[in-house]
Design a protein around this motif. Sequence first.
Motif, PDB file in Angstrom:
ATOM      1  N   THR A 235       0.813  -1.219   0.000  1.00 27.01           N
ATOM      2  CA  THR A 235       0.000   0.000   0.000  1.00 27.01           C
ATOM      3  C   THR A 235       0.844   1.266   0.000  1.00 27.01           C
ATOM      4  O   THR A 235       0.324   2.347  -0.282  1.00 27.01           O
ATOM      5  CB  THR A 235      -0.928   0.027   1.231  1.00 27.01           C
ATOM      6  N   LEU A 354      -6.293  -5.794  -7.303  1.00 27.71           N
ATOM      7  CA  LEU A 354      -7.014  -5.485  -6.067  1.00 27.71           C
ATOM      8  C   LEU A 354      -8.238  -6.383  -5.901  1.00 27.71           C
ATOM      9  O   LEU A 354      -8.586  -6.780  -4.789  1.00 27.71           O
ATOM     10  CB  LEU A 354      -7.424  -4.012  -6.061  1.00 27.71           C
ATOM     11  N   SER A 357      -7.175  -9.685  -4.484  1.00 23.55           N
ATOM     12  CA  SER A 357      -6.865  -9.658  -3.049  1.00 23.55           C
ATOM     13  C   SER A 357      -8.128  -9.721  -2.208  1.00 23.55           C
ATOM     14  O   SER A 357      -8.109 -10.226  -1.076  1.00 23.55           O
ATOM     15  CB  SER A 357      -6.070  -8.399  -2.695  1.00 23.55           C
ATOM     16  N   ARG A 359      -9.789  -7.451  -0.615  1.00 17.89           N
ATOM     17  CA  ARG A 359      -9.808  -6.697   0.632  1.00 17.89           C
ATOM     18  C   ARG A 359     -10.606  -5.392   0.542  1.00 17.89           C
ATOM     19  O   ARG A 359     -10.787  -4.718   1.551  1.00 17.89           O
ATOM     20  CB  ARG A 359      -8.369  -6.387   1.069  1.00 17.89           C
ATOM     21  N   GLN A 360     -11.058  -4.991  -0.652  1.00 11.79           N
ATOM     22  CA  GLN A 360     -11.755  -3.725  -0.806  1.00 11.79           C
ATOM     23  C   GLN A 360     -13.013  -3.911  -1.652  1.00 11.79           C
ATOM     24  O   GLN A 360     -13.132  -4.862  -2.420  1.00 11.79           O
ATOM     25  CB  GLN A 360     -10.837  -2.697  -1.480  1.00 11.79           C
ATOM     26  N   SER A 361     -13.947  -2.957  -1.515  1.00 10.02           N
ATOM     27  CA  SER A 361     -15.158  -2.989  -2.318  1.00 10.02           C
ATOM     28  C   SER A 361     -14.852  -2.571  -3.747  1.00 10.02           C
ATOM     29  O   SER A 361     -13.845  -1.902  -4.022  1.00 10.02           O
ATOM     30  CB  SER A 361     -16.202  -2.041  -1.718  1.00 10.02           C
ATOM     31  N   CYS A 362     -15.748  -2.922  -4.675  1.00  8.38           N
ATOM     32  CA  CYS A 362     -15.565  -2.548  -6.082  1.00  8.38           C
ATOM     33  C   CYS A 362     -15.560  -1.030  -6.238  1.00  8.38           C
ATOM     34  O   CYS A 362     -14.794  -0.484  -7.040  1.00  8.38           O
ATOM     35  CB  CYS A 362     -16.665  -3.168  -6.940  1.00  8.38           C
ATOM     36  N   ARG A 364     -14.551   1.212  -4.064  1.00 10.99           N
ATOM     37  CA  ARG A 364     -13.266   1.745  -3.584  1.00 10.99           C
ATOM     38  C   ARG A 364     -12.154   1.436  -4.586  1.00 10.99           C
ATOM     39  O   ARG A 364     -11.272   2.269  -4.824  1.00 10.99           O
ATOM     40  CB  ARG A 364     -12.936   1.125  -2.226  1.00 10.99           C
ATOM     41  N   ILE A 365     -12.192   0.268  -5.189  1.00 12.33           N
ATOM     42  CA  ILE A 365     -11.181  -0.100  -6.178  1.00 12.33           C
ATOM     43  C   ILE A 365     -11.274   0.809  -7.399  1.00 12.33           C
ATOM     44  O   ILE A 365     -10.253   1.264  -7.929  1.00 12.33           O
ATOM     45  CB  ILE A 365     -11.345  -1.580  -6.574  1.00 12.33           C
ATOM     46  N   GLU A 367     -12.293   3.860  -7.522  1.00 11.68           N
ATOM     47  CA  GLU A 367     -11.734   5.164  -7.135  1.00 11.68           C
ATOM     48  C   GLU A 367     -10.213   5.113  -7.055  1.00 11.68           C
ATOM     49  O   GLU A 367      -9.518   5.994  -7.557  1.00 11.68           O
ATOM     50  CB  GLU A 367     -12.320   5.583  -5.790  1.00 11.68           C
ATOM     51  N   GLN A 368      -9.693   4.047  -6.442  1.00 13.14           N
ATOM     52  CA  GLN A 368      -8.244   3.940  -6.243  1.00 13.14           C
ATOM     53  C   GLN A 368      -7.500   3.754  -7.555  1.00 13.14           C
ATOM     54  O   GLN A 368      -6.332   4.155  -7.673  1.00 13.14           O
ATOM     55  CB  GLN A 368      -7.959   2.774  -5.303  1.00 13.14           C
ATOM     56  N   GLN A 393     -13.783 -11.336 -10.091  1.00 13.84           N
ATOM     57  CA  GLN A 393     -13.340 -11.690  -8.725  1.00 13.84           C
ATOM     58  C   GLN A 393     -13.756 -13.110  -8.365  1.00 13.84           C
ATOM     59  O   GLN A 393     -12.966 -13.892  -7.835  1.00 13.84           O
ATOM     60  CB  GLN A 393     -13.897 -10.692  -7.718  1.00 13.84           C
TER      61      GLN A 393
END
Length: 399
Positions: A235, A354, A357, A359-362, A364-365, A367-368, A393
């Motif tokens: 990260t 991502l 992994s 570990r995050q919502s779609c 959030r991914i 956006e990231q 996924q």
Amino acid sequence: MSPVLHQPVSQKTLRVALLFNANKVYDREIIAGIGQYLSSTRTAWDLYMEEDFRCRPQQMADWNGDGIIADFDDPDIAALVGKLSCPVVAVGSSYAEAASYPEGIPYVATDNQAILRMACEHLLAAGLPRMALYSMPARPDNRWALEREHAFRAQLALTGEQAEIWRGDHTDSRSWQQHLDSLAAWLHSLPKPVGIIAVNDARARHVLQACLATGIAVPEEVAVVGIDNDPISQTLTRIPLSSVIQGTREMGQTAARLLSRLIHGARECPRPVLVPPAGMQVATSSQHEALRNPYVMRARHYIRQYAGQGIKAEQVVDHIGIARSTLDAHFRKELGRTIHDEIMLTKLARAQELLRSGRQSCARIAEQCGFTSLQYMHAVFKRELGCTPREYQHSQRSN
């Protein structure tokens, strides 16, 4: 008459100390492996553990528990625990010399030879026979890093290449910038392209920082592989880091199994158990492609750093300093695609990583990774991969 129900015989709860530094991902994963062993058996342990045992090591001198599993990479812990009378299982680095293992103590080791072999073979497969190792200063608490140097030299001897090793300095807040400058100078001195293996992910992150700060293209000029697959290090880098995944969960399970046998009367002291790596997390930092055009190389380096911030082709062109039509022509000749295509593929690759992994919502991914909306990421996945992000996924989890 009602049937007699036989109650299970109660099992004595054993007091076991786990002496690890839980601030390190390596130690945490070993502890997790111990937990997996306990949850899969009827073993009843009352565990004593601190987040960082090194704060008060002498308190173990009067430990009257039933057993200990300890990180013997720490020389102070090894010296103290080795004197105790209760059963002890050591966990730590493998060693080239048999005499380096503690005498009379069962030992579970991460296999440094196998780890470096996996890293070297990965870089060789990427077309990088020239390699270097970024290690750590020669200190008693860094013996594990020095053993990885020996393993690296052994691997390079098989290919006939020179084993270039740089240890750098111990880092602290006062010397950090000087250390980063020295690291950058070493990286610039190496013939390119080159694959860099770092002895752990923290050191690999240093390499990526030095490359980004001084304009060395990753992975075209310098491809980077770490060891540990540490999510924290992942990260903290703009360019996703490739890393060898140590077999730490298996190490923890093996150590717990050995201690259970010792507590219940086993007297044999087996030879060190070497646990190979669990695999390789392949990411952008080591996905080397041989490129000839310096404009394309610089542009891709910039895109990898900032694609997640939603950059456009115009910003890449401004950074490189040539006309967009010229840069697009270079991209088409070298890669068969445009600047815009490269930005989109970089976002897509990061989103796939991502999603794997989990570990995050779609949202959030999206956006990231620099997509303007979740709906836009959904459309890109359908167009490029023929499935939605969620479907992608699920397909990865089932493989």
